[in-house]
Design a protein around this motif. Structure first.
Motif, PDB file in Angstrom:
ATOM      1  N   MET A 100       0.831  -1.207   0.000  1.00  0.00           N
ATOM      2  CA  MET A 100       0.000   0.000   0.000  1.00  0.00           C
ATOM      3  C   MET A 100       0.863   1.254   0.000  1.00  0.00           C
ATOM      4  O   MET A 100       1.692   1.441   0.894  1.00  0.00           O
ATOM      5  CB  MET A 100      -0.922   0.012   1.221  1.00  0.00           C
ATOM      6  CG  MET A 100      -1.913   1.181   1.223  1.00  0.00           C
ATOM      7  SD  MET A 100      -2.989   1.153   2.667  1.00  0.00           S
ATOM      8  CE  MET A 100      -3.876  -0.392   2.418  1.00  0.00           C
ATOM      9  N   ASP A 101       0.650   2.107  -1.003  1.00  0.00           N
ATOM     10  CA  ASP A 101       1.372   3.371  -1.005  1.00  0.00           C
ATOM     11  C   ASP A 101       0.598   4.412  -0.194  1.00  0.00           C
ATOM     12  O   ASP A 101      -0.557   4.220   0.166  1.00  0.00           O
ATOM     13  CB  ASP A 101       1.637   3.872  -2.432  1.00  0.00           C
ATOM     14  CG  ASP A 101       0.360   4.018  -3.259  1.00  0.00           C
ATOM     15  OD1 ASP A 101      -0.668   4.426  -2.697  1.00  0.00           O
ATOM     16  OD2 ASP A 101       0.401   3.730  -4.475  1.00  0.00           O
ATOM     17  N   LYS A 102       1.252   5.515   0.085  1.00  0.00           N
ATOM     18  CA  LYS A 102       0.655   6.530   0.934  1.00  0.00           C
ATOM     19  C   LYS A 102      -0.574   7.167   0.283  1.00  0.00           C
ATOM     20  O   LYS A 102      -1.508   7.585   0.986  1.00  0.00           O
ATOM     21  CB  LYS A 102       1.677   7.618   1.266  1.00  0.00           C
ATOM     22  CG  LYS A 102       1.205   8.570   2.361  1.00  0.00           C
ATOM     23  CD  LYS A 102       2.307   9.534   2.772  1.00  0.00           C
ATOM     24  CE  LYS A 102       1.864  10.396   3.956  1.00  0.00           C
ATOM     25  NZ  LYS A 102       0.659  11.183   3.667  1.00  0.00           N
ATOM     26  N   THR A 103      -0.602   7.207  -1.027  1.00  0.00           N
ATOM     27  CA  THR A 103      -1.751   7.796  -1.719  1.00  0.00           C
ATOM     28  C   THR A 103      -3.026   7.029  -1.417  1.00  0.00           C
ATOM     29  O   THR A 103      -4.082   7.618  -1.152  1.00  0.00           O
ATOM     30  CB  THR A 103      -1.512   7.816  -3.243  1.00  0.00           C
ATOM     31  OG1 THR A 103      -0.356   8.612  -3.516  1.00  0.00           O
ATOM     32  CG2 THR A 103      -2.705   8.405  -3.974  1.00  0.00           C
ATOM     33  N   ARG A 104      -2.948   5.686  -1.449  1.00  0.00           N
ATOM     34  CA  ARG A 104      -4.122   4.863  -1.135  1.00  0.00           C
ATOM     35  C   ARG A 104      -4.534   5.033   0.324  1.00  0.00           C
ATOM     36  O   ARG A 104      -5.730   5.083   0.636  1.00  0.00           O
ATOM     37  CB  ARG A 104      -3.834   3.388  -1.428  1.00  0.00           C
ATOM     38  CG  ARG A 104      -3.744   3.059  -2.907  1.00  0.00           C
ATOM     39  CD  ARG A 104      -3.468   1.583  -3.123  1.00  0.00           C
ATOM     40  NE  ARG A 104      -3.319   1.264  -4.534  1.00  0.00           N
ATOM     41  CZ  ARG A 104      -4.328   0.990  -5.352  1.00  0.00           C
ATOM     42  NH1 ARG A 104      -5.563   0.972  -4.884  1.00  0.00           N
ATOM     43  NH2 ARG A 104      -4.122   0.723  -6.618  1.00  0.00           N
ATOM     44  N   TRP A 105      -3.561   5.079   1.199  1.00  0.00           N
ATOM     45  CA  TRP A 105      -3.863   5.263   2.617  1.00  0.00           C
ATOM     46  C   TRP A 105      -4.574   6.598   2.839  1.00  0.00           C
ATOM     47  O   TRP A 105      -5.633   6.659   3.452  1.00  0.00           O
ATOM     48  CB  TRP A 105      -2.566   5.213   3.433  1.00  0.00           C
ATOM     49  CG  TRP A 105      -2.775   5.459   4.896  1.00  0.00           C
ATOM     50  CD1 TRP A 105      -2.755   6.669   5.541  1.00  0.00           C
ATOM     51  CD2 TRP A 105      -3.065   4.485   5.901  1.00  0.00           C
ATOM     52  NE1 TRP A 105      -3.006   6.506   6.879  1.00  0.00           N
ATOM     53  CE2 TRP A 105      -3.202   5.180   7.127  1.00  0.00           C
ATOM     54  CE3 TRP A 105      -3.216   3.103   5.878  1.00  0.00           C
ATOM     55  CZ2 TRP A 105      -3.485   4.532   8.327  1.00  0.00           C
ATOM     56  CZ3 TRP A 105      -3.495   2.454   7.079  1.00  0.00           C
ATOM     57  CH2 TRP A 105      -3.626   3.168   8.278  1.00  0.00           C
TER      58      TRP A 105
END
Length: 245
Positions: A100-105
């Motif tokens: 999971m990248d920070k954008t999805r989080w």
């Protein structure tokens, strides 16, 4: 008697759309926010107006606090004070945490949790001044029970439950009630993307052996908004076929 005015976020599809229809049928005046297809929202409004219901749609990005506050101001100016709020807007961006990248989080937290804060923050002062108002937050069984691949979604929905309970205690003295519902696997566009093999595995985890329907969620939300629930606040009602039993 003037109809009670309810605002529903994410009201153009899925559970939100079902809630909008249920409230209209129970003689509420409804406004809803959407952040997607204008054609879909306009069609919903058009169909309900033909039936004689009072419904209006407002395009708004709940992740943007300024957009939310300005939109709610516009709604109250055009349609009157808001009596009740249903925070339903939500998204999923599933990935195992290590992928999971920070954008999805950020996207999921900003929509599901911060979005609810933005809407409530924009409306709570008017509730306090009038010493009345009802909020129903749409959480999820994922806020109660851990789900693999959904650390962002589970975090947002469990955060929404904590938000619900804290705000309920904080605002009860002003005559405001705050509750949440926690739907399980409900047949919507979001769950239709799950392949059949995975669905069968999911059904084995549900004591009732099936997914729920929007029509099984919406009446519970309406109940919590109604005077029949006048002594209920700070609670989370699971609508999940027994998965969290």
């Amino acid at each position: 008697m003037e109809k009670k005015h309810i605002l529903v976020t994410g009201g153009a599809r899925g559970i939100g759309k079902g809630i909008v229809k249920e409230l209209l049928q129970k003689n509420y005046k409804v406004s809803f926010l959407y952040c997607g297809s204008k054609d879909r929202a306009d069609l919903l409004v058009e169909n309900q107006l033909k039936k004689g219901y009072e419904l209006a749609a407002y395009q708004c990005n709940v992740k943007d606090y300024t957009d939310v506050s300005q939109t709610i101001k516009k709604i109250t100016e055009e349609r009157g004070d808001i009596y009740g709020l249903v925070n339903n807007a939500g998204i999923t961006e599933d990935r195992s945490l290590f992928l999971m990248d920070k954008t999805r989080w950020d996207s999921v937290l900003d929509t599901n949790l911060n979005g609810a804060f933005h809407v409530i923050k924009s409306i709570i002062t008017s509730f306090i001044k009038r010493k009345k108002g009802v909020i129903v937050n749409v959480s999820s069984v994922a806020g109660i029970k851990g789900m693999a691949g959904q650390t962002n979604y589970c975090t947002s929905k469990s955060g929404l439950i904590g938000f619900t309970k804290s705000l309920a205690v904080e605002t009860a003295k002003y005559g405001i009630r705050v509750n949440a519902v926690a739907p399980g696997y409900i047949n919507t566009d979001m769950t239709s993307a799950i392949n059949e093999k995975v669905k069968k595995e999911i059904y084995h985890q549900i004591p009732m052996g099936r997914e729920g329907t929007v029509e099984e969620v919406a009446p519970i939300v309406e109940l919590l908004l109604s005077d029949a629930a006048s002594y209920i606040t700070g609670q989370v009602i699971s609508i999940d076929g027994g998965i969290t039993a």
